[in-house]
Write a protein that holds these residues in place. Structure first.
Motif, PDB file in Angstrom:
ATOM      1  N   ALA A 178       5.783 -10.318   2.695  1.00  0.00           N
ATOM      2  CA  ALA A 178       7.165 -10.313   2.213  1.00  0.00           C
ATOM      3  C   ALA A 178       8.113  -9.682   3.215  1.00  0.00           C
ATOM      4  CB  ALA A 178       7.245  -9.569   0.881  1.00  0.00           C
ATOM      5  N   ALA A 179       7.598  -8.742   4.036  1.00  0.00           N
ATOM      6  CA  ALA A 179       8.493  -8.030   4.950  1.00  0.00           C
ATOM      7  C   ALA A 179       7.701  -7.502   6.130  1.00  0.00           C
ATOM      8  CB  ALA A 179       9.204  -6.891   4.235  1.00  0.00           C
ATOM      9  N   VAL A 180       8.416  -7.243   7.211  1.00  0.00           N
ATOM     10  CA  VAL A 180       7.869  -6.587   8.398  1.00  0.00           C
ATOM     11  C   VAL A 180       8.758  -5.369   8.671  1.00  0.00           C
ATOM     12  CG1 VAL A 180       7.381  -6.788  10.861  1.00  0.00           C
ATOM     13  CG2 VAL A 180       6.957  -8.731   9.347  1.00  0.00           C
ATOM     14  N   TYR A 181       8.145  -4.193   8.841  1.00  0.00           N
ATOM     15  CA  TYR A 181       8.902  -2.953   9.009  1.00  0.00           C
ATOM     16  C   TYR A 181       8.526  -2.283  10.323  1.00  0.00           C
ATOM     17  CZ  TYR A 181       4.588  -0.860   7.177  1.00  0.00           C
ATOM     18  OH  TYR A 181       3.285  -0.500   6.977  1.00  0.00           O
ATOM     19  N   SER A 182       9.382  -1.364  10.779  1.00  0.00           N
ATOM     20  CA  SER A 182       9.213  -0.764  12.107  1.00  0.00           C
ATOM     21  C   SER A 182       8.750   0.686  12.076  1.00  0.00           C
ATOM     22  CB  SER A 182      10.535  -0.857  12.886  1.00  0.00           C
ATOM     23  OG  SER A 182      11.570  -0.170  12.183  1.00  0.00           O
ATOM     24  N   ARG A 183       8.998   1.421  10.994  1.00  0.00           N
ATOM     25  CA  ARG A 183       8.673   2.854  10.951  1.00  0.00           C
ATOM     26  C   ARG A 183       7.283   3.052  10.351  1.00  0.00           C
ATOM     27  NH1 ARG A 183      14.636   3.949   8.582  1.00  0.00           N
ATOM     28  NH2 ARG A 183      15.779   3.657  10.553  1.00  0.00           N
ATOM     29  N   SER A 184       6.279   2.822  11.170  1.00  0.00           N
ATOM     30  CA  SER A 184       4.895   2.866  10.688  1.00  0.00           C
ATOM     31  C   SER A 184       4.122   4.086  11.158  1.00  0.00           C
ATOM     32  CB  SER A 184       4.145   1.610  11.160  1.00  0.00           C
ATOM     33  OG  SER A 184       4.155   1.533  12.589  1.00  0.00           O
ATOM     34  N   HIS A 185       4.613   4.806  12.173  1.00  0.00           N
ATOM     35  CA  HIS A 185       3.872   5.942  12.716  1.00  0.00           C
ATOM     36  C   HIS A 185       3.733   7.038  11.655  1.00  0.00           C
ATOM     37  CE1 HIS A 185       4.589   5.026  17.249  1.00  0.00           C
ATOM     38  NE2 HIS A 185       4.311   3.955  16.548  1.00  0.00           N
ATOM     39  N   GLY A 186       2.512   7.476  11.424  1.00  0.00           N
ATOM     40  CA  GLY A 186       2.254   8.513  10.449  1.00  0.00           C
ATOM     41  C   GLY A 186       2.267   8.019   9.023  1.00  0.00           C
ATOM     42  N   PHE A 187       2.429   6.723   8.801  1.00  0.00           N
ATOM     43  CA  PHE A 187       2.458   6.165   7.446  1.00  0.00           C
ATOM     44  C   PHE A 187       1.367   5.124   7.252  1.00  0.00           C
ATOM     45  CE2 PHE A 187       4.166   3.158   4.250  1.00  0.00           C
ATOM     46  CZ  PHE A 187       4.252   4.024   3.176  1.00  0.00           C
ATOM     47  N   GLY A 188       1.432   4.036   7.978  1.00  0.00           N
ATOM     48  CA  GLY A 188       0.421   2.992   7.842  1.00  0.00           C
ATOM     49  C   GLY A 188       0.931   1.683   8.388  1.00  0.00           C
ATOM     50  N   ASP A 189      -0.002   0.776   8.635  1.00  0.00           N
ATOM     51  CA  ASP A 189       0.338  -0.531   9.199  1.00  0.00           C
ATOM     52  C   ASP A 189       0.520  -1.601   8.139  1.00  0.00           C
ATOM     53  OD1 ASP A 189       0.425  -0.088  12.033  1.00  0.00           O
ATOM     54  OD2 ASP A 189      -1.722   0.271  11.965  1.00  0.00           O
ATOM     55  N   ALA A 190       0.330  -1.269   6.888  1.00  0.00           N
ATOM     56  CA  ALA A 190       0.500  -2.257   5.817  1.00  0.00           C
ATOM     57  C   ALA A 190       0.846  -1.534   4.528  1.00  0.00           C
ATOM     58  CB  ALA A 190      -0.768  -3.092   5.635  1.00  0.00           C
ATOM     59  N   VAL A 191       1.606  -2.227   3.680  1.00  0.00           N
ATOM     60  CA  VAL A 191       1.943  -1.748   2.343  1.00  0.00           C
ATOM     61  C   VAL A 191       1.569  -2.860   1.372  1.00  0.00           C
ATOM     62  CG1 VAL A 191       3.781  -0.968   0.806  1.00  0.00           C
ATOM     63  CG2 VAL A 191       3.836  -0.332   3.219  1.00  0.00           C
ATOM     64  N   LEU A 192       0.803  -2.516   0.324  1.00  0.00           N
ATOM     65  CA  LEU A 192       0.370  -3.505  -0.642  1.00  0.00           C
ATOM     66  C   LEU A 192       0.431  -2.912  -2.041  1.00  0.00           C
ATOM     67  CD1 LEU A 192      -3.509  -3.744  -0.666  1.00  0.00           C
ATOM     68  CD2 LEU A 192      -2.331  -2.219   0.887  1.00  0.00           C
ATOM     69  N   PRO A 193       0.501  -3.755  -3.067  1.00  0.00           N
ATOM     70  CA  PRO A 193       0.578  -3.235  -4.436  1.00  0.00           C
ATOM     71  C   PRO A 193      -0.673  -2.441  -4.813  1.00  0.00           C
ATOM     72  CG  PRO A 193       1.225  -5.547  -4.355  1.00  0.00           C
ATOM     73  CD  PRO A 193       0.646  -5.219  -3.021  1.00  0.00           C
ATOM     74  N   GLN A 194      -0.476  -1.385  -5.576  1.00  0.00           N
ATOM     75  CA  GLN A 194      -1.586  -0.528  -5.979  1.00  0.00           C
ATOM     76  C   GLN A 194      -2.573  -1.276  -6.876  1.00  0.00           C
ATOM     77  OE1 GLN A 194      -0.903   3.310  -8.262  1.00  0.00           O
ATOM     78  NE2 GLN A 194      -0.761   4.018  -6.140  1.00  0.00           N
ATOM     79  N   ASN A 195      -2.063  -2.163  -7.713  1.00  0.00           N
ATOM     80  CA  ASN A 195      -2.949  -2.923  -8.592  1.00  0.00           C
ATOM     81  C   ASN A 195      -3.866  -3.837  -7.793  1.00  0.00           C
ATOM     82  OD1 ASN A 195      -1.812  -1.748 -10.871  1.00  0.00           O
ATOM     83  ND2 ASN A 195      -0.222  -3.349 -11.051  1.00  0.00           N
ATOM     84  N   LEU A 196      -3.389  -4.338  -6.656  1.00  0.00           N
ATOM     85  CA  LEU A 196      -4.225  -5.189  -5.814  1.00  0.00           C
ATOM     86  C   LEU A 196      -5.310  -4.386  -5.125  1.00  0.00           C
ATOM     87  CD1 LEU A 196      -4.743  -7.978  -4.496  1.00  0.00           C
ATOM     88  CD2 LEU A 196      -3.058  -7.357  -2.752  1.00  0.00           C
ATOM     89  N   ALA A 197      -4.973  -3.190  -4.654  1.00  0.00           N
ATOM     90  CA  ALA A 197      -5.950  -2.366  -3.942  1.00  0.00           C
ATOM     91  C   ALA A 197      -6.952  -1.704  -4.873  1.00  0.00           C
ATOM     92  CB  ALA A 197      -5.233  -1.294  -3.123  1.00  0.00           C
ATOM     93  N   ALA A 198      -6.586  -1.517  -6.164  1.00  0.00           N
ATOM     94  CA  ALA A 198      -7.448  -0.776  -7.080  1.00  0.00           C
ATOM     95  C   ALA A 198      -8.789  -1.457  -7.293  1.00  0.00           C
ATOM     96  CB  ALA A 198      -6.735  -0.584  -8.420  1.00  0.00           C
ATOM     97  N   GLY A 199      -8.841  -2.769  -7.163  1.00  0.00           N
ATOM     98  CA  GLY A 199     -10.100  -3.483  -7.370  1.00  0.00           C
ATOM     99  C   GLY A 199     -10.986  -3.547  -6.152  1.00  0.00           C
ATOM    100  N   HIS A 200     -10.625  -2.836  -5.087  1.00  0.00           N
ATOM    101  CA  HIS A 200     -11.396  -2.902  -3.835  1.00  0.00           C
ATOM    102  C   HIS A 200     -11.768  -1.503  -3.340  1.00  0.00           C
ATOM    103  CE1 HIS A 200     -10.562  -7.240  -3.181  1.00  0.00           C
ATOM    104  NE2 HIS A 200      -9.459  -6.957  -3.855  1.00  0.00           N
ATOM    105  N   LEU A 201     -12.069  -0.602  -4.263  1.00  0.00           N
ATOM    106  CA  LEU A 201     -12.381   0.785  -3.900  1.00  0.00           C
ATOM    107  C   LEU A 201     -13.843   1.124  -4.148  1.00  0.00           C
ATOM    108  CD1 LEU A 201      -9.215   2.562  -5.362  1.00  0.00           C
ATOM    109  CD2 LEU A 201      -9.609   1.808  -3.027  1.00  0.00           C
ATOM    110  N   TYR A 202     -14.716   0.118  -4.132  1.00  0.00           N
ATOM    111  CA  TYR A 202     -16.154   0.332  -4.348  1.00  0.00           C
ATOM    112  C   TYR A 202     -16.425   1.005  -5.698  1.00  0.00           C
ATOM    113  CZ  TYR A 202     -16.727  -0.611   0.652  1.00  0.00           C
ATOM    114  OH  TYR A 202     -16.711  -1.190   1.901  1.00  0.00           O
ATOM    115  N   GLY A 203     -15.582   0.722  -6.695  1.00  0.00           N
ATOM    116  CA  GLY A 203     -15.807   1.294  -8.014  1.00  0.00           C
ATOM    117  C   GLY A 203     -15.302   2.706  -8.192  1.00  0.00           C
ATOM    118  N   ARG A 204     -14.681   3.294  -7.158  1.00  0.00           N
ATOM    119  CA  ARG A 204     -14.166   4.649  -7.283  1.00  0.00           C
ATOM    120  C   ARG A 204     -12.891   4.653  -8.130  1.00  0.00           C
ATOM    121  NH1 ARG A 204     -14.083   4.408  -1.700  1.00  0.00           N
ATOM    122  NH2 ARG A 204     -11.852   4.905  -1.799  1.00  0.00           N
ATOM    123  N   PRO A 205     -12.638   5.743  -8.824  1.00  0.00           N
ATOM    124  CA  PRO A 205     -11.366   5.826  -9.553  1.00  0.00           C
ATOM    125  C   PRO A 205     -10.202   5.946  -8.580  1.00  0.00           C
ATOM    126  CG  PRO A 205     -12.544   7.911  -9.665  1.00  0.00           C
ATOM    127  CD  PRO A 205     -13.489   6.929  -9.041  1.00  0.00           C
TER     128      PRO A 205
END
Length: 640
Positions: A433-460
């Motif tokens: 949806a977007a490309v951003y420039s201020r990534s240092h100290g934050f991260g190279d990608a931003v994604l919805p939490q609901n999408l990432a929650a199913g890919h944590l090896y079953g961890r809460p």
């Protein structure tokens, strides 16, 4: 028989082998400590911090081995060079080239064996102190057990021995490949031609270093910062292999300068530098390594943290940040914060990772990096990521944002549909949806939490932080509500922007502590090599000093000549070290900030250059005074 000959050779030349012994003792101490900690880290459970110890100790031990090889190879090369006449006599009495090589290998074995006993004992003590230091710095938990076996100590001894043998291999080959008559001739006239194998190896390593710098220039910021130290070691390896050429070039240029500034003594200095350029290159190399590694080790983290701090200041829009000391905040924390009076916006973040899938059919992975999974809410109200393409809102369930660096490396633009491998390596199809420039100290990608929650090896799902923005005019009400929340949850920290930056500065100081430790180790090794090289190259010229004094030169004139030569060595080393460091720093700065222009702290730079120069000059002056204390006739007999 050869082993006994090696033993007596070392006993007869204690001064020549003292530097090798000290370097080997330091190496044995450090490698034993690293081996013990690696063994303990392998046996420890993940909760005890075993992986953290391994990730810290492994690169630390590798750099120690490299610098040890640098110091030991230089010391043995000088020792063999000074014993050319002795080697020639051995060849004249029917010693084969293989026997000469084995003799030098046995000498390395004797030095390793003598240094092994005290080195292993000191290494065990150092391992205990390193563990305590790592715990005190917060790098590993206090529950980490120092549990190791005797095999780790034995492996440390074997690693040091194999490294020493590999380091002196070129010296043995150099001493054994000439015939007896040629060796006797070399004893009188120094060899002027650089070996073909050495020249080709040096040029190949230099080409590899240049290629590596080009890769760093096109890599991500984290890759550039992490590989800068390795590139210094590669380039300095090339400098060490091409040291005769470096000495010849520096001797010719600086010799003319000395002759122009000091016509009488400068003529002698120019003659010495042009005929003994190998000695100049050998003496300048370890000092150049000290300058180059110290500059990169200190300035690269400074550049990285400066850029990160600048972007963090631009990115932070939130008035308060809620964090938790320990494992993280529960997923319900964001809803509790949102329900507090005075909250205008609250968005939670959770650290994860993503990797772009280059080829969906084969599953070939491309670039990736650290990502932030964000909860529902207006992200722009708490964090200004500097969007340069697309929009961060409205935010769909399968919409992501990528950093400018990651998008460039993966050849992705806003609006593209891509496949990302998330933390558990499962692939999801998403829209950028977007490309951003201020990534240092934050991260190279931003994604919805609901999408990432199913890919944590079953961890809460645990939250790293909740960014909070106050409603206009209700800042005091927000502070009161968050203070009440902190009283109910004492482990939750509520930070304003100033406190958040202070916490970031504390983390910076903690991360720099490991850099300072590594820098101290490398400085000790290279200082040993510098002192040993200058002592050996000066003391071997006692006969030359005696001849100069017998033909009318005073002690003051000889000392002045040596001061000028030492100044040339220091200047050549500082130029070479600065060139290597400047090249690596320029490329790293371009990868981190987009600009190759360097902004270096003048005090730190003066400390590096001044410290290295004072060390070399002080060693050269004091050694010259010792060499001139002898009477010319006595020194001449000793030289013979």
């Amino acid at each position: 028989m050869l082993f006994l000959l090696a033993w007596w050779s070392i006993r007869a030349r204690k001064v020549s082998f003292a530097g090798s012994f000290v370097a080997m003792l330091c190496a044995q101490t450090l490698i034993t400590a690293c081996a013990v900690l690696l063994d303990a880290g392998r046996r420890a459970t993940p909760g005890q911090g075993g992986a953290d110890v391994v990730s810290f100790v492994a690169p630390f031990g590798f750099i120690c081995l490299f610098v040890m090889a640098f110091a030991v190879s230089g010391a043995f090369a000088l020792s063999v060079q000074q014993r050319t006449r002795e080697v020639a006599l051995l060849r004249a009495v029917a010693a084969t080239p293989g026997q000469v090589r084995r003799l030098i290998a046995y000498e390395a074995l004797v030095v390793t064996a003598v240094a092994a006993v005290p080195g292993c004992g000191l290494g065990l003590l150092l391992a205990v102190e390193l563990r305590a230091w790592l715990v005190a710095q917060g790098l590993i938990p206090g529950a980490f057990p120092l549990d190791f076996g005797p095999l780790s100590v034995l492996c440390a001894v074997l690693i040091c021995w194999v490294t020493a043998e590999a380091s002196v291999w070129s010296s043995g080959r150099r001493a054994s490949r000439v015939r007896a008559a040629q060796a006797l001739g070399e004893a009188a006239v120094p060899r002027r031609r650089v070996g073909v194998a050495r020249a080709c190896s040096g040029l190949a390593v230099l080409a590899g270093g240049v290629w590596g710098l080009r890769v760093i220039a096109s890599a991500g910021d984290s890759d550039a910062a992490n590989t800068a130290g390795v590139m210094v070691l590669v380039l300095m390896t090339a400098v060490g292999l091409l040291a005769p050429w470096v000495g010849k070039l520096a001797g010719a240029a600086l010799g003319l300068l000395c002759q122009a500034l000091f016509p009488v003594v400068g003529l002698l200095v120019k003659s010495n530098l042009t005929t003994s350029y190998r000695r100049l290159g050998t003496a300048a190399t370890p000092l150049a390594l000290t300058v180059a590694f110290a500059a990169v080790a200190l300035f690269v983290p400074q550049m990285k943290w400066h850029e990160q701090s600048q972007q963090d200041r631009q990115r932070m829009v939130a008035d308060r940040i809620v964090q938790r000391v320990g494992d993280g905040l529960p997923a319900s924390a964001v809803s509790r914060v949102r329900s507090s009076p005075g909250v205008g916006a609250a968005v939670a973040t959770t650290g994860t990772s993503v990797t772009v899938v280059d080829d969906p059919e084969s599953g070939r992975l491309g670039p990736g990096g650290v990502a932030q999974a964000v909860s529902d809410g207006p992200l722009e109200d708490v964090l200004d990521l500097g969007v340069i393409e697309g929009r961060m809102s409205p935010w769909g369930a399968r919409d992501v944002a990528l950093s400018q660096e990651l998008a460039r490396r993966a050849h992705i633009r806003a609006g593209d549909e891509v496949r990302l491998a998330l933390e558990d390596s499962r692939v999801e199809k998403v829209r950028v949806a977007a490309v951003y420039s201020r990534s240092h100290g934050f991260g190279d990608a931003v994604l919805p939490q609901n999408l990432a929650a199913g890919h944590l090896y079953g961890r809460p799902l645990l939250l790293d932080a909740v960014y909070v923005r106050a409603q206009s005019g209700r800042e005091r009400q927000l502070d009161g509500a968050l203070a009440a929340l902190h009283r109910n949850e004492p482990s939750w920290q509520v930070l304003d922007r100033a406190a958040y930056r202070a916490e970031a500065l504390r983390r910076q100081d903690a991360s720099m502590a490991a850099t300072y430790l590594l820098l101290v180790v490398v400085t000790v090794f290279t200082s040993i090599s510098v002192v040993n090289t200058l002592v050996m190259t000066t003391m071997e010229r006692s006969g030359e000093f005696a001849l100069l004094r017998l033909v009318g030169a005073s002690r003051r004139q000889v000392a002045r000549m040596m001061r000028l030569e030492n100044a040339v060595i220091v200047l050549a080393a500082l130029l070479v070290g600065s060139l290597v460091a400047g090249t690596v720093l320029s490329v790293t700065s371009h990868a981190l900030t987009g600009s190759s222009r360097l902004r270096l702290d003048g005090a730190t730079l003066a400390l590096i250059l001044g410290g290295a120069g004072i060390l070399a000059l002080a060693t050269g002056v004091s050694t010259t005074r010792i060499a001139l204390r002898q009477r010319p006739s006595t020194a001449l007999r000793g030289a013979e």
